[in-house]
Design a protein around this motif. Structure first.
Motif, PDB file in Angstrom:
ATOM      1  N   LEU A 278      43.611  40.434  39.708  1.00  0.00           N
ATOM      2  CA  LEU A 278      43.779  40.183  41.162  1.00  0.00           C
ATOM      3  C   LEU A 278      42.227  40.419  41.625  1.00  0.00           C
ATOM      4  CD1 LEU A 278      47.219  41.491  41.838  1.00  0.00           C
ATOM      5  CD2 LEU A 278      46.798  39.094  41.283  1.00  0.00           C
TER       6      LEU A 278
ATOM      7  N   ILE B 287      48.128  37.420  48.749  1.00  0.00           N
ATOM      8  CA  ILE B 287      48.457  38.278  47.837  1.00  0.00           C
ATOM      9  C   ILE B 287      49.636  39.509  48.267  1.00  0.00           C
ATOM     10  CG2 ILE B 287      47.739  39.723  45.911  1.00  0.00           C
ATOM     11  CD1 ILE B 287      45.374  37.931  45.649  1.00  0.00           C
TER      12      ILE B 287
ATOM     13  N   ARG C  71      40.153  37.698  40.775  1.00  0.00           N
ATOM     14  CA  ARG C  71      40.408  36.251  41.646  1.00  0.00           C
ATOM     15  C   ARG C  71      39.834  36.297  42.732  1.00  0.00           C
ATOM     16  NH1 ARG C  71      41.707  34.968  37.500  1.00  0.00           N
ATOM     17  NH2 ARG C  71      43.757  34.200  36.565  1.00  0.00           N
TER      18      ARG C  71
END
Length: 299
Positions: free
Chosen positions: A101, A85, A104
């Motif tokens: 994020l 990322i 995730r």
């Protein structure tokens, strides 16, 4: 890898032990009740207890090994995901909220850990148990076993349909959970601005909406499995010539019985007289799936 092989070995042994009570129970009826073998009356209960104690010990050891392996995989995967990322372009961060994020990296990876642990363990155990039971059923009565194998593919369709729905609802739930995390992060990180401009009611309303939406996929999934398919068994040929004992039922009997369910519920019809079923206008609806089964009267 040595721990993984050991866990696989334990799974195979547990699957074999799960199959063993079936032949042991048969031995119980043959030796104890039929032959009046009092020695086996003492041995068989002790053997069952010993098997289940061994099964519990192996399952405990297997769980320890699998959880250790899964945690190591999660740590490695989470680190790689974090590095990946960080290497993405700025446009990715503009299109994805920080809370999503975080979800995730934390929630999705944790779900992956539980899924890998459970599926690997249960797949190995249940596969060995299924193979052992099928071998025993073929040994006892091969024609019944073949009939079960013919019917088994029919059961795959409703199960796979439920699996697809569950996957869709799970994905939707994870998306909403990401929105919840994003709302919490934005609200707490900007708490000074929120309080300075009196935005608490707006933030609370935003959080409440996402939180309520999180329940919707669960409710949709529950609603989707509240009405499983109907399995209808019609045997006409068995009763031909024996109407005095059991009259052949008219189509109105089955029509009245199916009125207890909604018209959109699928129905699998197992019958030994499929030509009669096909001739009935009632069974020509799309909800019905006609399947032929052997006539027990010919055995």
């Amino acid at each position: 890898m040595a721990r993984m092989y050991l866990a696989i070995f334990f799974s195979v042994i547990v699957g074999i032990i799960a199959t063993s009570p079936v032949p042991i129970i048969q031995k119980t009826f043959d030796s104890i009740f039929t032959e009046k073998d009092y020695f086996m009356l003492k041995v068989i209960p002790l053997a069952l207890v010993a098997l289940y104690v061994l099964k519990a010990i192996l399952m405990y050891a297997q769980n320890l090994i699998m959880f250790g392996i899964s945690w190591e995989l999660v740590v490695q995967f989470r680190e790689k995901l974090f590095v990946h990322i960080h290497r993405l372009p700025f446009g990715f961060f503009e299109n994805n909220e920080t809370g999503k994020l975080i979800s995730r990296i934390n929630n999705d990876v944790a779900i992956m850990q539980s899924t890998v642990t459970r599926l690997l363990k249960e797949f190995l155990q249940n596969s060995v148990t299924l193979i052992g039971l099928m071998i025993f059923v073929f040994y006892l009565k091969w024609d019944w076993a073949l009939m079960a194998l013919i019917v088994f593919p029919v059961m795959i369709f409703p199960v796979s349909n439920i699996g697809r729905k569950l996957k869709k609802f799970s994905h939707k739930g994870q998306e909403i959970l990401g929105n919840i995390n994003a709302t919490i992060l934005e609200s707490f990180s900007g708490i000074k601005i929120v309080r300075a401009f009196g935005l608490e009611p707006r933030e609370l309303s935003k959080f409440k909406n996402y939180n309520d939406d999180y329940l919707k996929p669960c409710k949709e999934y529950i609603d989707s499995i509240e009405t499983p398919p109907i399995f209808l068994h019609i045997r006409q040929a068995d009763n031909i010539g024996r109407e005095q004992f059991h009259p052949i039922l008219p189509i109105s009997y089955f029509e009245d019985a199916l009125k207890n369910w909604s018209d959109d519920v699928p129905c699998f019809v197992f019958t030994d007289d499929i030509d009669w079923c096909k001739s009935q206008e009632f069974f020509k609806q799309d909800r019905f799936c006609l399947l032929y089964t052997s006539d027990a009267a010919d055995e």
